[in-house]
Design a protein around this motif. Structure first.
Motif, PDB file in Angstrom:
ATOM      1  N   ILE A  18       8.867  -8.836 -11.524  1.00  0.00           N
ATOM      2  CA  ILE A  18       9.297  -7.796 -10.596  1.00  0.00           C
ATOM      3  C   ILE A  18       9.479  -8.447  -9.230  1.00  0.00           C
ATOM      4  O   ILE A  18       8.577  -9.108  -8.721  1.00  0.00           O
ATOM      5  N   HIS A  19      10.653  -8.250  -8.646  1.00  0.00           N
ATOM      6  CA  HIS A  19      11.010  -8.889  -7.372  1.00  0.00           C
ATOM      7  C   HIS A  19      11.311  -7.796  -6.356  1.00  0.00           C
ATOM      8  O   HIS A  19      12.278  -7.043  -6.501  1.00  0.00           O
ATOM      9  N   ALA A  20      10.483  -7.700  -5.314  1.00  0.00           N
ATOM     10  CA  ALA A  20      10.653  -6.675  -4.276  1.00  0.00           C
ATOM     11  C   ALA A  20      11.252  -7.296  -3.024  1.00  0.00           C
ATOM     12  O   ALA A  20      10.873  -8.395  -2.612  1.00  0.00           O
ATOM     13  N   ARG A  21      12.160  -6.525  -2.368  1.00  0.00           N
ATOM     14  CA  ARG A  21      12.899  -7.050  -1.229  1.00  0.00           C
ATOM     15  C   ARG A  21      12.742  -6.219   0.036  1.00  0.00           C
ATOM     16  O   ARG A  21      13.453  -6.467   1.010  1.00  0.00           O
ATOM     17  N   SER A  22      11.831  -5.267   0.055  1.00  0.00           N
ATOM     18  CA  SER A  22      11.599  -4.468   1.258  1.00  0.00           C
ATOM     19  C   SER A  22      10.228  -3.828   1.151  1.00  0.00           C
ATOM     20  O   SER A  22       9.681  -3.682   0.059  1.00  0.00           O
ATOM     21  N   ARG A  23       9.681  -3.410   2.289  1.00  0.00           N
ATOM     22  CA  ARG A  23       8.263  -3.078   2.346  1.00  0.00           C
ATOM     23  C   ARG A  23       7.869  -1.830   1.559  1.00  0.00           C
ATOM     24  O   ARG A  23       6.926  -1.897   0.747  1.00  0.00           O
ATOM     25  N   ALA A  24       8.520  -0.695   1.778  1.00  0.00           N
ATOM     26  CA  ALA A  24       8.101   0.527   1.081  1.00  0.00           C
ATOM     27  C   ALA A  24       8.177   0.353  -0.439  1.00  0.00           C
ATOM     28  O   ALA A  24       7.190   0.605  -1.144  1.00  0.00           O
ATOM     29  N   TYR A  48       0.791  -3.030   6.925  1.00  0.00           N
ATOM     30  CA  TYR A  48       1.913  -2.483   6.159  1.00  0.00           C
ATOM     31  C   TYR A  48       2.914  -3.584   5.829  1.00  0.00           C
ATOM     32  O   TYR A  48       3.392  -3.713   4.691  1.00  0.00           O
ATOM     33  N   ASN A  49       3.232  -4.411   6.809  1.00  0.00           N
ATOM     34  CA  ASN A  49       4.167  -5.516   6.590  1.00  0.00           C
ATOM     35  C   ASN A  49       3.630  -6.544   5.600  1.00  0.00           C
ATOM     36  O   ASN A  49       4.398  -7.223   4.924  1.00  0.00           O
ATOM     37  N   SER A  50       2.308  -6.666   5.536  1.00  0.00           N
ATOM     38  CA  SER A  50       1.695  -7.752   4.768  1.00  0.00           C
ATOM     39  C   SER A  50       1.992  -7.689   3.282  1.00  0.00           C
ATOM     40  O   SER A  50       1.793  -8.682   2.572  1.00  0.00           O
ATOM     41  N   VAL A  51       2.491  -6.553   2.801  1.00  0.00           N
ATOM     42  CA  VAL A  51       2.831  -6.478   1.376  1.00  0.00           C
ATOM     43  C   VAL A  51       3.865  -7.537   1.014  1.00  0.00           C
ATOM     44  O   VAL A  51       3.885  -8.044  -0.113  1.00  0.00           O
ATOM     45  N   MET A  52       4.693  -7.917   1.992  1.00  0.00           N
ATOM     46  CA  MET A  52       5.725  -8.908   1.706  1.00  0.00           C
ATOM     47  C   MET A  52       5.143 -10.310   1.541  1.00  0.00           C
ATOM     48  O   MET A  52       5.861 -11.239   1.147  1.00  0.00           O
ATOM     49  N   THR A  53       3.861 -10.483   1.830  1.00  0.00           N
ATOM     50  CA  THR A  53       3.203 -11.775   1.633  1.00  0.00           C
ATOM     51  C   THR A  53       2.248 -11.750   0.435  1.00  0.00           C
ATOM     52  O   THR A  53       1.511 -12.710   0.223  1.00  0.00           O
ATOM     53  N   ARG A  54       2.265 -10.675  -0.330  1.00  0.00           N
ATOM     54  CA  ARG A  54       1.314 -10.526  -1.432  1.00  0.00           C
ATOM     55  C   ARG A  54       1.892 -10.896  -2.786  1.00  0.00           C
ATOM     56  O   ARG A  54       1.265 -10.658  -3.823  1.00  0.00           O
ATOM     57  N   GLY A  55       3.075 -11.453  -2.792  1.00  0.00           N
ATOM     58  CA  GLY A  55       3.661 -11.886  -4.053  1.00  0.00           C
ATOM     59  C   GLY A  55       2.973 -13.117  -4.604  1.00  0.00           C
ATOM     60  O   GLY A  55       2.354 -13.900  -3.868  1.00  0.00           O
ATOM     61  N   ASP A  56       3.097 -13.307  -5.916  1.00  0.00           N
ATOM     62  CA  ASP A  56       2.657 -14.564  -6.515  1.00  0.00           C
ATOM     63  C   ASP A  56       3.492 -15.714  -5.970  1.00  0.00           C
ATOM     64  O   ASP A  56       3.027 -16.848  -5.893  1.00  0.00           O
ATOM     65  N   ALA A 107      13.399   4.335  -1.748  1.00  0.00           N
ATOM     66  CA  ALA A 107      13.541   4.147  -0.303  1.00  0.00           C
ATOM     67  C   ALA A 107      12.503   4.949   0.476  1.00  0.00           C
ATOM     68  O   ALA A 107      12.294   4.695   1.665  1.00  0.00           O
ATOM     69  N   SER A 108      11.837   5.881  -0.183  1.00  0.00           N
ATOM     70  CA  SER A 108      10.911   6.778   0.508  1.00  0.00           C
ATOM     71  C   SER A 108       9.684   6.035   1.048  1.00  0.00           C
ATOM     72  O   SER A 108       9.131   5.156   0.383  1.00  0.00           O
ATOM     73  N   LYS A 109       9.275   6.436   2.268  1.00  0.00           N
ATOM     74  CA  LYS A 109       8.040   5.923   2.859  1.00  0.00           C
ATOM     75  C   LYS A 109       6.914   6.946   2.792  1.00  0.00           C
ATOM     76  O   LYS A 109       5.836   6.731   3.345  1.00  0.00           O
ATOM     77  N   ASN A 110       7.164   8.058   2.120  1.00  0.00           N
ATOM     78  CA  ASN A 110       6.129   9.066   1.907  1.00  0.00           C
ATOM     79  C   ASN A 110       5.083   8.501   0.948  1.00  0.00           C
ATOM     80  O   ASN A 110       5.418   8.107  -0.173  1.00  0.00           O
ATOM     81  N   PRO A 111       3.807   8.433   1.346  1.00  0.00           N
ATOM     82  CA  PRO A 111       2.794   7.800   0.484  1.00  0.00           C
ATOM     83  C   PRO A 111       2.716   8.397  -0.914  1.00  0.00           C
ATOM     84  O   PRO A 111       2.532   7.654  -1.894  1.00  0.00           O
ATOM     85  N   ALA A 112       2.854   9.716  -1.025  1.00  0.00           N
ATOM     86  CA  ALA A 112       2.785  10.343  -2.341  1.00  0.00           C
ATOM     87  C   ALA A 112       3.961   9.911  -3.212  1.00  0.00           C
ATOM     88  O   ALA A 112       3.796   9.624  -4.409  1.00  0.00           O
ATOM     89  N   VAL A 113       5.142   9.860  -2.620  1.00  0.00           N
ATOM     90  CA  VAL A 113       6.323   9.420  -3.371  1.00  0.00           C
ATOM     91  C   VAL A 113       6.195   7.946  -3.732  1.00  0.00           C
ATOM     92  O   VAL A 113       6.552   7.528  -4.840  1.00  0.00           O
ATOM     93  N   MET A 114       5.682   7.141  -2.795  1.00  0.00           N
ATOM     94  CA  MET A 114       5.505   5.714  -3.075  1.00  0.00           C
ATOM     95  C   MET A 114       4.560   5.501  -4.253  1.00  0.00           C
ATOM     96  O   MET A 114       4.783   4.615  -5.091  1.00  0.00           O
ATOM     97  N   LEU A 115       3.514   6.316  -4.337  1.00  0.00           N
ATOM     98  CA  LEU A 115       2.578   6.193  -5.457  1.00  0.00           C
ATOM     99  C   LEU A 115       3.258   6.586  -6.770  1.00  0.00           C
ATOM    100  O   LEU A 115       3.080   5.915  -7.799  1.00  0.00           O
ATOM    101  N   ARG A 116       4.074   7.652  -6.727  1.00  0.00           N
ATOM    102  CA  ARG A 116       4.817   8.028  -7.938  1.00  0.00           C
ATOM    103  C   ARG A 116       5.829   6.944  -8.298  1.00  0.00           C
ATOM    104  O   ARG A 116       6.073   6.674  -9.479  1.00  0.00           O
ATOM    105  N   ASN A 117       6.397   6.318  -7.272  1.00  0.00           N
ATOM    106  CA  ASN A 117       7.343   5.241  -7.534  1.00  0.00           C
ATOM    107  C   ASN A 117       6.681   4.064  -8.238  1.00  0.00           C
ATOM    108  O   ASN A 117       7.319   3.366  -9.025  1.00  0.00           O
ATOM    109  N   ALA A 118       5.404   3.834  -7.944  1.00  0.00           N
ATOM    110  CA  ALA A 118       4.687   2.765  -8.645  1.00  0.00           C
ATOM    111  C   ALA A 118       4.678   3.028 -10.138  1.00  0.00           C
ATOM    112  O   ALA A 118       4.908   2.110 -10.954  1.00  0.00           O
ATOM    113  N   GLY A 119       4.444   4.289 -10.504  1.00  0.00           N
ATOM    114  CA  GLY A 119       4.496   4.652 -11.919  1.00  0.00           C
ATOM    115  C   GLY A 119       5.888   4.501 -12.492  1.00  0.00           C
ATOM    116  O   GLY A 119       6.072   4.028 -13.626  1.00  0.00           O
ATOM    117  N   ARG A 120       6.891   4.885 -11.711  1.00  0.00           N
ATOM    118  CA  ARG A 120       8.279   4.750 -12.183  1.00  0.00           C
ATOM    119  C   ARG A 120       8.643   3.279 -12.420  1.00  0.00           C
ATOM    120  O   ARG A 120       9.277   2.943 -13.412  1.00  0.00           O
TER     121      ARG A 120
END
Length: 421
Positions: free
Chosen positions: A112-118, A152-160, A86-99
């Motif tokens: 992988i199915h994402a349902r919210s921007r962060a 920032y919102n545009s990530v929701m349009t970057r899915g396959d 749920a974090s919007k902290n960029p550093a945490v978001m980057l670590r979340n990518a690894g997780r």
């Protein structure tokens, strides 16, 4: 069978904790990622899909920061992975990518199915690292005032594949984002028509709510079910009561929101002389019985609804609806002004208390058999277009489109996802 908890524990990340049954070996996993599982339409959609994914013979894993609905998933024998997504902290978001990438590898994720921007930004990075298909669901308009927020919102349009929850949202994507139409699939939200069914709600449940809320048997009831947020239109309904010719009791069902908003609305009702006719009853755990108590259900949102679950649930419960004529409401409610023989409710301009009052007077003036006929058409409308089963089948079809592994594991899902355009 692969031990799910052990697979997550082996990642050695103290911020991640798995709960749920073992993974089926050799079976593709769909990993859904969203901020939390507290309450709301996004959360319900993820929970519904987790159950559908399992029923289709796949492994379902939901990743979030947790909440009551996560506990319910695990109690129902499904898998939840707790992480700070749920974090919007960029550093945490980057670590979340690894997780997310590690979780995808540990669980054998095929999608992988994402349902919210962060969490979507983290999931996008993870999917690209792992060369996995990435699906998003565009759940709202995600308002923006400048280029940074739109980016920032545009990530929701970057899915396959990008799932739009209504034609309205598909149009919003087309108007504001550079997203090829061939990647967009329109899948309306769906409700459980077996739960929201008048025949499934015994009189005792309705009577219990009547007693709890102090509603007389012979008092017409107008109901607005919504969390206490300014844009949900409580003030418009309070002002409409002053303009109505017919008497009614107005039930505002819902909690949360701003702590002082309820007091503000109660003060408005008192200042207009409608205080005795307005009752704020808080959250309700038995919404089917609540709808059954109502003569008319209102969705008075002043901002456009991306889908509008209230109007659909009310129609499923065979209740006439008055909704604001913007967002997705014209897709879900058949306007009686335009189709007197087939209509399921009335559409009124947003913020127009006079128009809302007129529609409510019309609804309450109808003989009971006429209101029942409108309600029956409303339920038929939902059964034909807005069921949970249809939503889940169409989403499984999207997973099969992007993942050969899912397509091979699932027989034709029979979904009805529609391309944009």
């Amino acid at each position: 069978m692969t031990d799910f908890r052990a697979a997550i524990a082996a990642l050695g990340d103290p911020a991640m904790e798995g709960a749920g049954p073992a993974l089926r070996p050799g079976v593709p996993t769909v990993l859904q990622v969203l901020p939390s599982l507290v309450t709301g339409g996004v959360e319900r959609g993820a929970s519904d899909m987790a159950r559908a994914i399992e029923a289709a013979g796949l492994n379902a894993v939901v990743m979030s920061a947790g909440g009551p609905m996560a506990d319910a998933l695990v109690a129902d024998g499904l898998r939840h992975l707790k992480a700070p997504v749920a974090s919007k902290n960029p550093a945490v978001m980057l670590r979340n990518a690894g997780r997310i990438a590690c979780a995808a590898a540990a669980t054998g994720a095929a999608v992988i199915h994402a349902r919210s921007r962060a969490p979507a930004w983290s999931a996008l990075i993870a999917a690209r690292r792992a060369n996995l298909p990435f699906v998003t669901t565009f759940h709202g308009t995600y308002n923006f005032r400048g280029r940074i927020k739109r980016w920032y919102n545009s990530v929701m349009t970057r899915g396959d594949r990008v799932i739009a929850i209504s034609d309205f949202i598909a149009g919003h994507i087309a108007a504001h984002y550079d997203c090829p139409a061939e990647r967009v699939r329109i899948i309306p939200r769906g409700i459980d028509a077996a739960v929201f069914d008048p025949a499934a709600v015994p009189a005792e449940r309705v009577a219990a709510l009547r007693a709890q809320w102090g509603v007389a048997e012979d008092r017409p009831v107008v109901m607005l079910p919504a969390r206490l947020a300014r844009w949900k239109g409580h003030a418009v309904l309070v002002r409409a009561l002053v303009r109505m010719e017919r008497d009614c009791l107005c039930l505002m069902v819902g909690g949360a929101g701003h702590a002082d908003y309820r007091g503000e609305m109660e003060g408005l009702a008192a200042s207009l002389g409608t205080g005795p006719r307005v009752r704020f009853v808080g959250d309700c755990r038995d919404m089917p019985a609540a709808y059954a108590l109502a003569d008319v259900v209102v969705s008075a949102s002043t901002d456009p609804e991306a889908f509008g679950r209230v109007a659909v649930e009310a129609q499923a419960m065979a209740r006439p609806v008055v909704a604001t004529a913007h967002g997705a409401s014209p897709e879900t409610v058949i306007d009686l002004e335009r189709d007197p023989e087939g209509g399921t409710g009335w559409l009124v301009p947003p913020g127009d208390a006079q128009a809302l009052a007129a529609a409510l007077d019309l609804a309450l003036a109808l003989p009971a058999p006429a209101r029942a006929a409108i309600g029956a058409r409303g339920r038929a409308n939902v059964l034909a277009r807005f069921t949970r089963a249809a939503m889940c089948a169409a989403t499984l079809q999207v997973y099969a489109e992007v993942s050969p592994a899912v397509a091979a594991a699932v027989s034709h899902p029979g979904g009805t996802a529609r391309p944009r355009g």
